[in-house]
Design an enzyme around this catalytic site. Structure first.
Site, PDB file in Angstrom:
ATOM      1  N   CYS A   9      -3.055   2.339   1.867  1.00  0.00           N
ATOM      2  CA  CYS A   9      -4.192   2.922   2.612  1.00  0.00           C
ATOM      3  C   CYS A   9      -4.684   1.982   3.719  1.00  0.00           C
ATOM      4  O   CYS A   9      -4.446   2.223   4.897  1.00  0.00           O
ATOM      5  CB  CYS A   9      -5.356   3.247   1.666  1.00  0.00           C
ATOM      6  SG  CYS A   9      -4.994   4.534   0.451  1.00  0.00           S
ATOM      7  N   ARG A  10      -5.390   0.910   3.343  1.00  0.00           N
ATOM      8  CA  ARG A  10      -6.058   0.081   4.351  1.00  0.00           C
ATOM      9  C   ARG A  10      -5.120  -0.804   5.151  1.00  0.00           C
ATOM     10  O   ARG A  10      -5.199  -0.835   6.394  1.00  0.00           O
ATOM     11  CB  ARG A  10      -7.148  -0.780   3.676  1.00  0.00           C
ATOM     12  CG  ARG A  10      -8.312   0.046   3.150  1.00  0.00           C
ATOM     13  CD  ARG A  10      -9.170  -0.762   2.188  1.00  0.00           C
ATOM     14  NE  ARG A  10      -8.429  -1.112   0.970  1.00  0.00           N
ATOM     15  CZ  ARG A  10      -8.896  -1.891   0.006  1.00  0.00           C
ATOM     16  NH1 ARG A  10     -10.094  -2.426   0.110  1.00  0.00           N
ATOM     17  NH2 ARG A  10      -8.166  -2.122  -1.077  1.00  0.00           N
ATOM     18  N   SER A  11      -4.239  -1.558   4.488  1.00  0.00           N
ATOM     19  CA  SER A  11      -3.419  -2.506   5.264  1.00  0.00           C
ATOM     20  C   SER A  11      -2.362  -1.825   6.138  1.00  0.00           C
ATOM     21  O   SER A  11      -2.092  -2.318   7.240  1.00  0.00           O
ATOM     22  CB  SER A  11      -2.802  -3.591   4.372  1.00  0.00           C
ATOM     23  OG  SER A  11      -2.009  -3.052   3.354  1.00  0.00           O
TER      24      SER A  11
ATOM     25  N   CYS B  20      -4.076  -5.551   1.560  1.00  0.00           N
ATOM     26  CA  CYS B  20      -5.050  -4.871   0.694  1.00  0.00           C
ATOM     27  C   CYS B  20      -4.506  -4.868  -0.724  1.00  0.00           C
ATOM     28  O   CYS B  20      -3.681  -5.733  -1.066  1.00  0.00           O
ATOM     29  CB  CYS B  20      -5.357  -3.459   1.209  1.00  0.00           C
ATOM     30  SG  CYS B  20      -3.953  -2.333   1.248  1.00  0.00           S
TER      31      CYS B  20
ATOM     32  N   ASP C  29     -12.389   0.540  -0.113  1.00  0.00           N
ATOM     33  CA  ASP C  29     -11.170   1.179  -0.602  1.00  0.00           C
ATOM     34  C   ASP C  29     -11.367   2.693  -0.589  1.00  0.00           C
ATOM     35  O   ASP C  29     -12.238   3.203  -1.296  1.00  0.00           O
ATOM     36  CB  ASP C  29     -10.926   0.672  -2.028  1.00  0.00           C
ATOM     37  CG  ASP C  29      -9.649   1.206  -2.616  1.00  0.00           C
ATOM     38  OD1 ASP C  29      -9.027   2.104  -2.006  1.00  0.00           O
ATOM     39  OD2 ASP C  29      -9.265   0.729  -3.694  1.00  0.00           O
TER      40      ASP C  29
ATOM     41  N   ASN D  16      -1.327  -1.513  -0.494  1.00  0.00           N
ATOM     42  CA  ASN D  16      -0.508  -1.435   0.731  1.00  0.00           C
ATOM     43  C   ASN D  16      -0.102   0.010   1.049  1.00  0.00           C
ATOM     44  O   ASN D  16       0.975   0.256   1.578  1.00  0.00           O
ATOM     45  CB  ASN D  16       0.729  -2.346   0.638  1.00  0.00           C
ATOM     46  CG  ASN D  16       1.441  -2.582   1.975  1.00  0.00           C
ATOM     47  OD1 ASN D  16       2.644  -2.847   2.001  1.00  0.00           O
ATOM     48  ND2 ASN D  16       0.753  -2.492   3.079  1.00  0.00           N
TER      49      ASN D  16
HETATM   50  P1  4NP Z   1      -5.272   0.265  -0.620  1.00  0.00           P
HETATM   51  O1  4NP Z   1      -5.828   1.435  -1.559  1.00  0.00           O
HETATM   52  O2  4NP Z   1      -5.487  -1.032  -1.377  1.00  0.00           O
HETATM   53  O3  4NP Z   1      -6.135   0.363   0.589  1.00  0.00           O
HETATM   54  O4  4NP Z   1      -3.821   0.567  -0.365  1.00  0.00           O
HETATM   55  C1  4NP Z   1      -5.451   1.583  -2.897  1.00  0.00           C
HETATM   56  C2  4NP Z   1      -4.270   2.197  -3.193  1.00  0.00           C
HETATM   57  C3  4NP Z   1      -3.910   2.383  -4.522  1.00  0.00           C
HETATM   58  C4  4NP Z   1      -4.739   1.938  -5.533  1.00  0.00           C
HETATM   59  C5  4NP Z   1      -5.923   1.293  -5.224  1.00  0.00           C
HETATM   60  C6  4NP Z   1      -6.277   1.112  -3.899  1.00  0.00           C
HETATM   61  N1  4NP Z   1      -4.379   2.141  -6.883  1.00  0.00           N
HETATM   62  O5  4NP Z   1      -5.182   1.798  -7.768  1.00  0.00           O
HETATM   63  O6  4NP Z   1      -3.271   2.650  -7.153  1.00  0.00           O
END
Ligand code: 4NP
Length: 150
Positions: free
Chosen positions: A8-10, A3, A119, A6
């Site tokens: 939340c989703r992955s 993602c 997201d 790294n």
């Molecule tokens: P992820 O979520 O891609 O599912 O881990 C996010 C985590 C952090 C951010 C964006 C999405 N950020 O902008 O910091």
């Protein structure tokens, strides 16, 4: 499983895959990464840790890292959570063999849809459970694929 951050989703995608595969006796090496380095070295988002736990999944041991070119050599299947991650992974590919490994994760459960795992980072708590529901379904197909391909 890849993602953006790294955190939340992955990580939950990896957590679901390793747990469900282990329960079914399917041997698979799992990992996850982010296309960004924003959260390098961090544990998963506390909201995702909490929601994962409520679903019987422990992701507290995972730490964020950035996706790197050598991941193409190391892994047989590379799953992107959304289109932007998919494009960013492909931009690091060097040949057709690399590119053939990259898939959109929800195309496993909804073939050809190019649907995205939303997201949840900037949204409410319910977004985290929605991510888990989508990925639980997709991982059933991923495990089936791994089991059949050996
Ligand atoms: P992820 O979520 O891609 O599912 O881990 C996010 C985590 C952090 C951010 C964006 C999405 N950020 O902008 O910091």
């Amino acid at each position: 499983m890849v993602c953006l951050g790294n955190i939340c989703r992955s990580p939950i995608a990896e957590g679901i895959l390793r747990q469900r595969a282990s329960e079914q006796g399917v041997v698979v090496e799992t990992d996850s990464a982010g296309t960004s380095a924003y959260h390098q070295g961090e544990a998963p988002d506390s909201r995702m840790i909490r929601t994962a736990k409520a679903n019987g999944i422990d992701i507290t041991d995972l730490r964020a890292r950035q996706f790197v070119k050598s991941d193409f050599k190391k892994f047989d299947l590379i799953y992107a959570m959304d289109k932007s991650n998919y494009d960013n992974i492909l931009s690091l590919s060097q040949n057709e063999e690399d590119r053939a490994k990259v898939r959109m994760i929800l195309n496993e459960s909804s073939p050809g849809s190019n649907a995205e795992v939303p997201d949840p980072y900037f949204g409410g708590e319910e977004g985290f459970q929605h991510v888990i529901d989508l990925l639980e379904e997709a991982m059933e197909f991923v495990i089936k694929r791994i089991h059949e391909q050996g």
